[in-house]
Design an enzyme around this catalytic site. Structure first.
Site, mmCIF file in Angstrom:
data_model
loop_
_atom_site.group_PDB
_atom_site.id
_atom_site.type_symbol
_atom_site.label_atom_id
_atom_site.label_comp_id
_atom_site.label_asym_id
_atom_site.label_seq_id
_atom_site.Cartn_x
_atom_site.Cartn_y
_atom_site.Cartn_z
ATOM 1 N N GLU A 12 27.503 17.790 56.461
ATOM 2 C CA GLU A 12 26.316 17.887 57.453
ATOM 3 C C GLU A 12 26.503 16.827 57.888
ATOM 4 O O GLU A 12 24.484 16.644 58.356
ATOM 5 C CB GLU A 12 24.826 18.341 56.933
ATOM 6 N N GLU A 46 29.306 26.210 52.878
ATOM 7 C CA GLU A 46 27.568 26.907 53.191
ATOM 8 C C GLU A 46 26.977 27.902 53.509
ATOM 9 O O GLU A 46 26.773 28.080 54.982
ATOM 10 C CB GLU A 46 26.718 25.949 53.161
HETATM 11 O O1 AHR Z 1 22.583 23.935 50.034
HETATM 12 C C1 AHR Z 1 21.187 23.343 50.153
HETATM 13 C C2 AHR Z 1 21.516 21.790 50.984
HETATM 14 O O2 AHR Z 1 22.279 22.529 52.671
HETATM 15 C C3 AHR Z 1 23.194 21.292 50.865
HETATM 16 O O3 AHR Z 1 22.349 19.595 50.513
HETATM 17 C C4 AHR Z 1 22.997 20.828 52.583
HETATM 18 O O4 AHR Z 1 24.399 21.301 52.724
HETATM 19 C C5 AHR Z 1 22.724 22.273 53.481
HETATM 20 O O5 AHR Z 1 21.446 21.421 54.690
#
Ligand code: AHR
Length: 505
Positions: free
Chosen positions: A174, A293
């Site tokens: 990210e 994610e």
């Molecule tokens: O999964 C939780 C968080 O969400 C992770 O660390 C990040 O990559 C995202 O913003």
């Protein structure tokens, strides 16, 4: 008005083979994911390495093929060397991502050993926040190289003679997000990721790399971020990442269950951005998507802010411990269907995360481990969603929600498994008021019978599971007919449905 959905499942209408890695997950050094999650040496269920065996059993039940590690936001200021070598000489460090202390009692080698026991592969992320090309190369050398060289020898000295051969690597995490330690502009990240990728592939050309996409669809820089960064990384990487979390913040269930439509648009836009760069570069390579994610995340937001304010710099506080309810399980089911519908381009995905932190599996520090509501749709998709995804040819009645128009009542996909001669239909009736009369005509599946019709139905959208009660769990349903290859049922409003059909024995 009678609500109806008519589906055709034809063996010839193939989307593509479902990559097993679509059912991946994620463990970050965050909250209790590692400490008191997968690793708790003083727990009665701990094995000789301190891994909780009850957790490993549940991970195995989910058949998770790959787990992303060690972050997440955590990775952007992680010094992997802190977590290797003799435990007595490891030092704790501030974790800036979550305002906690990382004790470094669990690191790379422990995770590799845990993953082996859990029967899963590892997807490693490198720190491109506060570090860069050299550190990524050192880590790769430590993990994958068998030579008389500095980091290869360091691994051996730590007791791990053979290299791990880790295949999948994320180039940061990210990096577009202002919250990220060492966040970058698209140009900055593109250049850094390009040079890191080049160097890493010089060390091990067999690895597969993931270029960082946008943190979520509503980032102001989306999708320009994808177009700019890929201009740099396209030739060197194999995937672009997508991240997305949803929440029912307005307590509007109808609209909440329509959010998978946004996820679909997100996927389609990232494909368009990737293909734009492909065209611009006259490249023959088609980039794949790693949705590394995805989940529901919102229940724990207030509690997390309080922990951060009242107890900063503690070890493994209970962060991001969303307790999921029934409607969350429905949305997770819808998100799984969305991933399967794009099986031709989404070749890797990680339910974020796996244990305690926005997770299907929870642990009690002093007691057992248990299954959250979202455990079940993931279990079904991972168990029966492997094979060839088939185009969901469906005509369904539709409804509007506060932020979405023409949302189909029933969302559906089917997966054909030629090895077992089985086809499974995954469907959600997301209409919150009406049952839907559902029929599915099977074409090209002669002599098939219904093996099982599994449902999750509940009148209470907010029902949750706990260590001692499994209020939300799947059941077998017998109210259906199957005649002349046509499956018919009344699909209950707000329900998750798994219709398993197979060749008559
Ligand atoms: O999964 C939780 C968080 O969400 C992770 O660390 C990040 O990559 C995202 O913003």
């Amino acid at each position: 008005m009678i609500r109806k959905a008519r589906m055709i499942v034809d063996k010839e209408y193939k989307i593509d083979e479902v990559d097993d890695k679509l059912f991946g997950s994620f463990i970050e050094h965050l909250g209790r994911a590692v400490y008191t999650g997968i690793y708790q040496p003083d727990h009665p269920m701990a094995d000789e390495e301190g891994f909780r065996k009850d957790v490993i059993e549940l991970v195995k039940e989910l058949k998770v093929p790959i787990v992303r590690y060690p972050g997440g936001n955590f990775v952007s200021n992680y010094f992997w060397e802190d977590g290797v070598g003799p435990k007595e000489s490891r030092n704790p460090r501030l974790d800036l991502a979550w305002t906690t202390i990382e004790p470094n009692l669990f690191g790379l080698n422990e995770f590799m050993s845990w993953a082996k026991k859990a029967g899963t592969e590892v997807m490693m992320a490198v720190n491109l926040g506060t570090r860069g090309v050299a550190d990524a190369c050192n880590l790769l050398e430590y993990c994958n190289i068998d030579a008389n060289s500095y980091y290869s020898n360091m691994r051996k000295a730590h007791g791990y003679e053979k290299p791990y051969g880790i295949k999948y690597w994320c180039l940061g995490n990210e990096m577009d997000g202002p919250w990220q330690v060492g966040a970058k502009t698209a140009k900055e990240y593109g250049r850094l990721a390009e040079e890191t990728a080049k160097a890493m592939k010089m060390i091990d050309p067999s690895i597969k790399l993931v270029s960082c996409g946008s943190s979520f669809k509503d980032m102001p820089t989306f999708p320009e971020w994808e177009a700019i960064t890929l201009e740099h990384t396209y030739d060197y990487v194999d995937y672009i990442s997508l991240h997305q979390y949803y929440g029912n913040r307005g307590n509007d269930t109808a609209d909440y269950l329509a959010m998978s439509v946004d996820m679909e648009q997100f996927i389609e836009t990232v494909i368009a951005a990737s293909d734009y760069v492909k065209a611009k570069k006259r490249s023959r390579k088609k980039l794949m998507l790693s949705f590394d994610e995805w989940n529901v995340w919102y229940h724990s937001n207030d509690a997390d802010n309080q922990i951060k304010e009242r107890k900063p710099w503690s070890v493994a506080p209970p962060l991001l411990e969303d307790i999921y309810n029934f409607e969350d399980a429905l949305l997770v089911g819808l998100m799984l269907i969305t991933l399967l519908k794009h099986a031709d381009r989404v070749k890797m995905a990680c339910l974020a995360q796996l244990v305690n932190v926005i997770a299907p599996i929870m642990t009690d520090e002093k007691g057992g481990a248990w299954r959250q509501t979202i455990f079940y749709p993931f279990l079904h998709a991972s168990s029966y969603g492997r094979g060839i995804a088939l185009h969901p040819v469906i005509q369904s009645t539709k409804h509007d929600t506060s932020n979405h128009e023409d949302v189909s009542d029933v969302e559906v996909v089917a997966v054909y498994n030629p090895e077992y001669e089985e086809v499974t239909i995954f469907a959600v009736n997301r209409n919150i008021e009406h049952d839907v009369n559902f029929t599915s005509e099977l074409r090209g599946f002669k002599n098939y019978e219904v093996l099982e019709y599994i449902v999750m139905e509940n009148d209470d959208m907010k029902a949750v599971n706990t260590l001692s009660s499994q209020n939300v769990k799947p059941e077998s349903k017998t109210e259906y007919s199957f005649d002349d290859g046509i499956f018919t049922t009344d699909m209950k409003k707000c329900s998750w449905n798994v219709i398993r059909l197979g060749l008559k024995k």
